[in-house]
Design an enzyme around this catalytic site. Structure first.
Site, PDB file in Angstrom:
ATOM      1  N   LYS A  41      10.598  -4.008  -0.903  1.00  0.00           N
ATOM      2  CA  LYS A  41      10.910  -3.418   0.409  1.00  0.00           C
ATOM      3  C   LYS A  41      12.367  -2.948   0.459  1.00  0.00           C
ATOM      4  CE  LYS A  41       6.885  -5.243   1.838  1.00  0.00           C
ATOM      5  NZ  LYS A  41       5.675  -4.569   2.276  1.00  0.00           N
TER       6      LYS A  41
HETATM    7  C1  LIG Z   1       4.509  -5.557   2.380  1.00  0.00           C
HETATM    8  C2  LIG Z   1       3.537  -5.381   3.496  1.00  0.00           C
HETATM    9  C3  LIG Z   1       3.089  -6.466   4.289  1.00  0.00           C
HETATM   10  C4  LIG Z   1       3.529  -7.890   4.151  1.00  0.00           C
HETATM   11  O1  LIG Z   1       3.737  -8.345   2.942  1.00  0.00           O
HETATM   12  P1  LIG Z   1       4.185  -9.846   2.573  1.00  0.00           P
HETATM   13  O2  LIG Z   1       4.033  -9.823   1.106  1.00  0.00           O
HETATM   14  O3  LIG Z   1       3.267 -10.782   3.253  1.00  0.00           O
HETATM   15  O4  LIG Z   1       5.597 -10.032   3.021  1.00  0.00           O
HETATM   16  C5  LIG Z   1       2.242  -6.198   5.332  1.00  0.00           C
HETATM   17  N1  LIG Z   1       1.822  -4.953   5.599  1.00  0.00           N
HETATM   18  C6  LIG Z   1       2.216  -3.893   4.878  1.00  0.00           C
HETATM   19  C7  LIG Z   1       1.728  -2.546   5.265  1.00  0.00           C
HETATM   20  C8  LIG Z   1       3.073  -4.067   3.780  1.00  0.00           C
HETATM   21  O5  LIG Z   1       3.437  -3.006   3.048  1.00  0.00           O
END
Ligand SMILES: *Cc1c(COP(=O)(O)O)cnc(C)c1O
Length: 395
Positions: free
Chosen positions: A183
């Site tokens: 991210k």
């Molecule tokens: C990365 C992501 C998440 C959450 O990811 P975690 O690995 O649980 O932190 C949720 N929704 C979307 C669209 C994502 O890209």
């Protein structure tokens, strides 16, 4: 195994390392001051009253749904073109995910299809800023208000983005960010819930910590003459979870968030370079960003022209990996994943726009450390793979 030029790579600098080692030296590894500092940081970036740090984006989405009282018998409308966590969180809460198709420009849920999917059982729209693009969030908010249901932003891909000047995370009754290493900023694993709703924030704080009684619970019991938190720290008001964020991660989040503006700018530069390099390639459809959108680029996903099949796309991805260049099909439709076929009866053809898009998407390596040379190599490899496919076709 990691490609030479991977799909993503976090930026960890000396300030990050110092912040984490300081926590380790302090001996306070959980439930300390860093969690609150990180919460203040994200609340201020998104302009919201409350931020509640959690152990993952998925955990945050689940906690929000439960805190809103959404569960068995309820429906939540959500796009099929997203990371599977969006819909998984709805199932975790015991509610039913009702998928909708996307609008092909922004790749976000089609507002008209959302409205058509709302029934008397619908409790919320769980909308996603796909790849960091917040287009239509204002429309989703109007639809949610009109039908007196909640809008939850799955903002896990969008920290730092804006629509008409309003930050991602400020549209929903609650929004959730994720901080996995791919991210815009990372805490290793981690997430953050933001909201202006005092009661909802309080509920989420309790849910992340085993359902522990909060100050609001204590106040309520006081006024009811029930003796407050008689057992204090060991009073549990509801079924909760362990969704806490540890102090090392929270400290990393603080130093990472301080660099969000420069990280975002660097990602924009790389997106611009890809765009310039691929603009004239008629085999490639580039991301299409509206003028009122301030992107926070999460990934750089191109689409192959509609003459390409998913098998050809997959061959191109395989070829790129053989040249040590990361590439991935972002995203396969959620409604076609096994759990959703088996439990809700979804199948091919249900959402033609999302299915057609997802068969031809190609995520390219995208991270602040990607050099001009790397980018040239990625584009060169992609062009080579495309010309090979074109040759095979002619045979
Ligand atoms: C990365 C992501 C998440 C959450 O990811 P975690 O690995 O649980 O932190 C949720 N929704 C979307 C669209 C994502 O890209």
């Amino acid at each position: 195994m990691l490609d030479e030029i991977p799909l993503s790579k976090p930026v960890i600098d000396e300030a990050d390392i110092r912040a984490v080692t300081d926590v380790l030296r302090s001996g306070r590894l959980a439930l300390g001051p860093m969690q609150e500092r990180f919460e203040h940081t994200i609340a201020s970036i998104t302009g919201r009253r409350h931020a509640v740090a959690v152990s993952a984006g998925t955990a945050g989405l689940h906690a929000v749904l439960v805190a809103m009282g959404i569960g068995p018998g309820d429906e939540v409308v959500t796009p099929t073109f997203s990371f599977v966590a969006s819909a998984n969180s709805i199932c975790m809460a015991g509610a039913k995910p009702v998928f909708v198709d996307i609008e092909p420009k922004s790749l976000n849920a089609d507002p008209e299809k959302i409205e058509a999917a709302i029934t008397p059982r619908t409790k919320a729209i769980l909308a996603v800023e796909c790849f960091g693009n917040p287009e239509h969030m204002d429309t989703y908010r109007r639809i949610a208000d009109k039908h007196e249901i909640k809008l939850i932003e799955d903002a896990c891909e969008g920290l730092g983005g804006r629509l008409n000047g309003e930050p991602i995370g400020s549209f929903g009754h609650a929004a959730v960010f994720g901080f996995y290493p791919n991210k815009q900023i990372t805490t290793g694993e981690g997430g953050m819930i933001v909201t202006d709703d005092d009661h909802l924030a309080d509920r989420c704080r309790s849910l992340r910590n085993q359902g522990r009684a909060t100050q609001a619970d204590a106040n309520r019991q006081d006024s009811a003459g029930a003796g407050a938190l008689g057992s204090g720290w060991m009073a549990f008001e509801r079924l909760g979870y362990n969704y806490r964020l540890n102090e090392m991660s929270a400290a990393l989040g603080v130093t990472q968030a301080a660099r969000l503006p420069e990280l975002k700018e660097r990602r924009q530069e790389i997106a611009d370079q890809y765009t310039q390099r691929l603009l004239d390639n008629t085999d490639i459809i580039l991301p299409n960003v509206s003028g009122n959108v301030g992107m926070s680029w999460f990934v750089f996903v191109v689409r192959l022209a509609s003459t390409y099949t998913s098998a050809e796309r997959d061959r191109i991805i395989g070829g790129m990996h053989r040249h040590d260049v990361g590439a991935a099909p972002y995203f396969p439709c959620i409604h076609l994943q096994k759990h959703y076929r088996d439990h809700y009866g979804y199948s091919e053809g249900d959402f033609p726009v999302a299915e057609s898009v997802s068969q031809r998407t190609l995520a390219l390596p995208f991270y602040p450390g990607l050099t001009k040379r790397d980018l040239d190599f990625v584009v060169g490899t992609l062009e080579l793979m495309l010309s090979r496919e074109n040759l095979t076709r002619r045979d």
